[in-house]
Design a protein around this motif. Structure first.
Motif, PDB file in Angstrom:
ATOM      1  N   GLU A 327     114.473  53.969  10.226  1.00 58.14           N
ATOM      2  CA  GLU A 327     114.358  52.609  10.607  1.00 58.14           C
ATOM      3  C   GLU A 327     115.558  51.847   9.987  1.00 58.14           C
ATOM      4  O   GLU A 327     116.137  50.857  10.396  1.00 58.14           O
ATOM      5  N   LEU A 328     116.074  52.687   8.749  1.00 62.16           N
ATOM      6  CA  LEU A 328     117.111  52.031   8.233  1.00 62.16           C
ATOM      7  C   LEU A 328     118.529  52.429   8.368  1.00 62.16           C
ATOM      8  O   LEU A 328     119.450  51.924   7.997  1.00 62.16           O
ATOM      9  N   GLY A 329     118.457  53.359   9.468  1.00 63.20           N
ATOM     10  CA  GLY A 329     119.853  53.506   9.977  1.00 63.20           C
ATOM     11  C   GLY A 329     121.049  54.173   9.089  1.00 63.20           C
ATOM     12  O   GLY A 329     120.651  55.154   8.260  1.00 63.20           O
ATOM     13  N   GLY A 330     121.929  53.474   8.931  1.00 61.55           N
ATOM     14  CA  GLY A 330     123.094  53.898   7.809  1.00 61.55           C
ATOM     15  C   GLY A 330     122.822  53.613   6.469  1.00 61.55           C
ATOM     16  O   GLY A 330     123.753  53.762   5.629  1.00 61.55           O
ATOM     17  N   LEU A 331     121.822  52.837   6.263  1.00 57.82           N
ATOM     18  CA  LEU A 331     121.559  52.507   4.782  1.00 57.82           C
ATOM     19  C   LEU A 331     120.795  53.795   4.082  1.00 57.82           C
ATOM     20  O   LEU A 331     119.698  53.866   4.365  1.00 57.82           O
ATOM     21  N   THR A 332     121.528  54.648   3.271  1.00 55.33           N
ATOM     22  CA  THR A 332     120.824  55.656   2.821  1.00 55.33           C
ATOM     23  C   THR A 332     120.393  55.621   1.213  1.00 55.33           C
ATOM     24  O   THR A 332     119.771  56.558   0.958  1.00 55.33           O
ATOM     25  N   THR A 333     120.663  54.599   0.730  1.00 57.00           N
ATOM     26  CA  THR A 333     119.962  54.446  -0.685  1.00 57.00           C
ATOM     27  C   THR A 333     119.285  53.150  -0.706  1.00 57.00           C
ATOM     28  O   THR A 333     119.478  52.087  -0.076  1.00 57.00           O
ATOM     29  N   VAL A 334     118.393  53.112  -1.835  1.00 59.03           N
ATOM     30  CA  VAL A 334     117.719  52.033  -1.907  1.00 59.03           C
ATOM     31  C   VAL A 334     118.370  50.867  -2.581  1.00 59.03           C
ATOM     32  O   VAL A 334     118.428  49.737  -2.165  1.00 59.03           O
ATOM     33  N   GLY A 335     119.482  51.035  -3.265  1.00 60.98           N
ATOM     34  CA  GLY A 335     120.459  49.986  -3.959  1.00 60.98           C
ATOM     35  C   GLY A 335     121.302  49.428  -2.591  1.00 60.98           C
ATOM     36  O   GLY A 335     121.328  48.209  -2.490  1.00 60.98           O
ATOM     37  N   ALA A 336     121.567  50.409  -1.555  1.00 64.21           N
ATOM     38  CA  ALA A 336     122.238  49.596  -0.391  1.00 64.21           C
ATOM     39  C   ALA A 336     121.347  48.853   0.472  1.00 64.21           C
ATOM     40  O   ALA A 336     121.709  47.784   1.103  1.00 64.21           O
ATOM     41  N   VAL A 337     119.943  49.331   0.381  1.00 61.36           N
ATOM     42  CA  VAL A 337     118.800  48.666   1.189  1.00 61.36           C
ATOM     43  C   VAL A 337     118.943  47.296   0.424  1.00 61.36           C
ATOM     44  O   VAL A 337     118.758  46.016   1.142  1.00 61.36           O
ATOM     45  N   ALA A 339     120.765  45.371  -1.640  1.00 60.92           N
ATOM     46  CA  ALA A 339     122.236  44.623  -1.264  1.00 60.92           C
ATOM     47  C   ALA A 339     122.379  44.182  -0.002  1.00 60.92           C
ATOM     48  O   ALA A 339     122.616  42.867   0.253  1.00 60.92           O
ATOM     49  N   ALA A 340     121.863  44.844   1.019  1.00 60.35           N
ATOM     50  CA  ALA A 340     121.870  44.429   2.555  1.00 60.35           C
ATOM     51  C   ALA A 340     120.689  43.116   2.659  1.00 60.35           C
ATOM     52  O   ALA A 340     121.094  42.312   3.368  1.00 60.35           O
ATOM     53  N   ALA A 341     119.767  43.536   2.078  1.00 63.15           N
ATOM     54  CA  ALA A 341     118.738  42.231   2.230  1.00 63.15           C
ATOM     55  C   ALA A 341     119.148  41.075   1.487  1.00 63.15           C
ATOM     56  O   ALA A 341     118.717  40.012   1.880  1.00 63.15           O
ATOM     57  N   ALA A 354     120.130  43.064   9.553  1.00 59.23           N
ATOM     58  CA  ALA A 354     119.421  41.708   9.990  1.00 59.23           C
ATOM     59  C   ALA A 354     118.056  41.817   9.675  1.00 59.23           C
ATOM     60  O   ALA A 354     117.320  40.720   9.450  1.00 59.23           O
ATOM     61  N   ALA A 355     117.174  42.617  10.203  1.00 61.82           N
ATOM     62  CA  ALA A 355     115.685  42.876   9.783  1.00 61.82           C
ATOM     63  C   ALA A 355     115.488  42.532   8.335  1.00 61.82           C
ATOM     64  O   ALA A 355     114.532  41.951   7.938  1.00 61.82           O
ATOM     65  N   LEU A 356     116.336  43.333   7.550  1.00 61.06           N
ATOM     66  CA  LEU A 356     116.209  43.242   6.062  1.00 61.06           C
ATOM     67  C   LEU A 356     116.097  41.807   5.599  1.00 61.06           C
ATOM     68  O   LEU A 356     115.395  41.332   4.741  1.00 61.06           O
ATOM     69  N   ARG A 357     117.398  41.198   5.975  1.00 56.15           N
ATOM     70  CA  ARG A 357     117.573  39.767   5.854  1.00 56.15           C
ATOM     71  C   ARG A 357     116.668  38.590   6.308  1.00 56.15           C
ATOM     72  O   ARG A 357     116.080  37.874   5.333  1.00 56.15           O
ATOM     73  N   ARG A 358     115.865  39.092   7.180  1.00 57.90           N
ATOM     74  CA  ARG A 358     114.974  38.249   7.955  1.00 57.90           C
ATOM     75  C   ARG A 358     113.545  38.305   7.064  1.00 57.90           C
ATOM     76  O   ARG A 358     113.149  37.562   6.481  1.00 57.90           O
ATOM     77  N   ALA A 359     113.387  39.893   6.589  1.00 58.75           N
ATOM     78  CA  ALA A 359     112.290  40.098   5.764  1.00 58.75           C
ATOM     79  C   ALA A 359     112.313  39.227   4.340  1.00 58.75           C
ATOM     80  O   ALA A 359     111.608  38.625   3.714  1.00 58.75           O
ATOM     81  N   LEU A 362     111.586  35.636   4.473  1.00 58.06           N
ATOM     82  CA  LEU A 362     110.287  35.398   4.985  1.00 58.06           C
ATOM     83  C   LEU A 362     109.567  35.513   3.436  1.00 58.06           C
ATOM     84  O   LEU A 362     108.738  34.664   3.106  1.00 58.06           O
ATOM     85  N   ARG A 363     109.975  36.593   2.868  1.00 54.62           N
ATOM     86  CA  ARG A 363     109.193  36.613   1.331  1.00 54.62           C
ATOM     87  C   ARG A 363     109.502  35.704   0.326  1.00 54.62           C
ATOM     88  O   ARG A 363     108.814  35.171  -0.344  1.00 54.62           O
ATOM     89  N   ALA A 364     110.777  35.167   0.549  1.00 59.65           N
ATOM     90  CA  ALA A 364     111.333  34.122  -0.494  1.00 59.65           C
ATOM     91  C   ALA A 364     110.317  32.993   0.016  1.00 59.65           C
ATOM     92  O   ALA A 364     110.072  32.196  -0.833  1.00 59.65           O
ATOM     93  N   GLU A 365     110.382  32.647   1.160  1.00 59.96           N
ATOM     94  CA  GLU A 365     109.466  31.490   1.492  1.00 59.96           C
ATOM     95  C   GLU A 365     108.097  31.510   1.267  1.00 59.96           C
ATOM     96  O   GLU A 365     107.361  30.598   0.733  1.00 59.96           O
ATOM     97  N   SER A 366     107.656  32.655   1.323  1.00 57.57           N
ATOM     98  CA  SER A 366     106.022  32.886   1.010  1.00 57.57           C
ATOM     99  C   SER A 366     105.937  32.725  -0.504  1.00 57.57           C
ATOM    100  O   SER A 366     104.904  32.127  -0.963  1.00 57.57           O
TER     101      SER A 366
END
Length: 374
Positions: A327-337, A339-341, A354-359, A362-366
């Motif tokens: 699901e993460l495509g070219g994001l290969t490390t947790v740090g990169a994930v 940072a993208a979020a 885009a999906a990570l930033r949306r998530a 949503l987490r911040a709103e919650s």
């Protein structure tokens, strides 16, 4: 330019490869046999060069894991092994007539049980092939108890020993898998049945090589799974279709990198000799071979704990599972994930980013809503 110069370095002869693998294992250490369960696990993770090399060299991965300080919890207990042997002896008692009945033959005629004894795995495999041809030509029920089959994986021969193979009067060969887990109300645990099917598919694949040169022979793509019925010690049989597992295993084994290519890429002096190398030397040797850890390895490989620690240290997303990695495509490390979020890196047009930033939004709103309620 000569042909040898234009085609790159020549592959070492098979004898040289065996010597190289023996050096990696330890000259005084006998090779650890590779069974169908290990081969099925290797086929399920063909990208793991570490396992391909260690299994090809016959390294005892359990001993290696202990020497690395990450002992494995993989494997059966001695109690389970003893119980399995006792149940198998009960199923095969009486010359194999019970097994034939489990195939649906009410009153089987005399069952032939050929002698498969021979010297060494190569000799036993040759004797098994001869017994299969003779049983097919005889046109009678035959039971081959613990036959020896040969298969090639990653350029190296592997010898496999199924519980039994039944040859019918019509020349059909059926693999028999005898397991000690129960079959309750006609059904067994789905995960255990799936593991047994993957293991049996390896045997079917090896049998097909012999059947291809045996007139009148055909290999059944349904294997007979024999388990204790309910909570008793009485055998119950079920035919399991392994065509899907067979197709996957055939495809994955074809994708395995040749063991000699992996060995040739190692630095000089690398050794997995548990008896001669220190823990630091073994750690460096193991880390010199790329791995492809996934949580599934915990149930299939003795080195899983060591590889998991390395994957976590590197922050590899594979440690979270193959589905997450996909699901993460070219994001290969947790740090990169992360940072993208947070919007600190990554291409906004990338669907994963885009999906990570949306998530994250949503987490911040919650969290803000929870804080407001307090």
């Amino acid at each position: 330019m000569s042909e040898s110069q234009g085609s790159g370095p020549a592959r070492p002869p098979q004898t040289t490869l065996r010597q190289r693998l023996a050096e990696l294992r330890g000259p005084a250490t006998p090779p650890h046999p590779l069974d169908a369960r290990a081969l099925a696990a290797l086929a399920a993770n063909p990208g793991c060069r570490r396992r391909a090399l260690l299994d090809g060299a016959g390294v005892d991965k359990a001993a290696l894991a202990s020497a690395l300080g990450s002992p494995s919890g993989y494997g059966q207990s001695q109690f389970a092994i003893a119980r399995g042997h006792a149940f198998e002896a009960k199923v095969k008692a009486g010359g194999g007539a019970e097994l034939i009945r489990l195939l649906g033959v009410a009153e089987p005629a005399d069952v032939l049980v050929p002698d498969l004894a021979a010297a060494g795995p190569q000799g036993r495999a040759a004797r098994t092939a001869l017994a299969l041809r003779e049983a097919t030509a005889a046109g009678a029920w035959s039971l081959l108890d613990h036959p020896m089959l040969a298969l090639e994986a990653g350029g190296s021969p592997v010898f496999l020993e199924p519980d039994a193979v039944v040859v019918g009067p019509d020349g059909r060969w059926t693999v028999v898998e005898i397991k000690s887990f129960p079959m309750i109300d006609g059904a067994a645990d789905a995960a255990k049945v799936g593991a047994a099917a993957r293991q049996a598919a390896v045997y079917v694949l090896a049998l097909e090589r012999v059947a291809a040169v045996t007139p009148g022979a055909a290999v059944a793509h349904s294997v007979l799974l024999v388990c204790p019925r309910d909570f008793s010690n009485h055998p119950a049989g079920s035919l399991v279709d392994v065509r899907k597992q067979l197709s996957v295993t055939r495809r994955q084994l074809a994708r395995l990198t040749r063991v000699e290519d992996i060995a040739d890429a190692l630095p000089e002096g690398v050794s997995f000799d548990v008896a001669a190398c220190s823990a630091g030397e073994l750690t460096a040797a193991v880390d010199a071979v790329p791995h492809a850890y996934a949580p599934d390895c915990l149930a299939a490989c003795e080195l899983a704990f060591h590889c998991r620690d390395r994957a976590r240290e590197a922050g590899a997303v594979e440690a979270l599972g193959r589905s997450v990695r996909g699901e993460l495509g070219g994001l290969t490390t947790v740090g990169a994930v992360l940072a993208a979020a947070r919007g600190e890196a990554g291409d906004p047009d990338d669907p994963a980013v885009a999906a990570l930033r949306r998530a994250a939004a949503l987490r911040a709103e919650s969290l803000e809503a929870v804080g407001a309620c307090r």
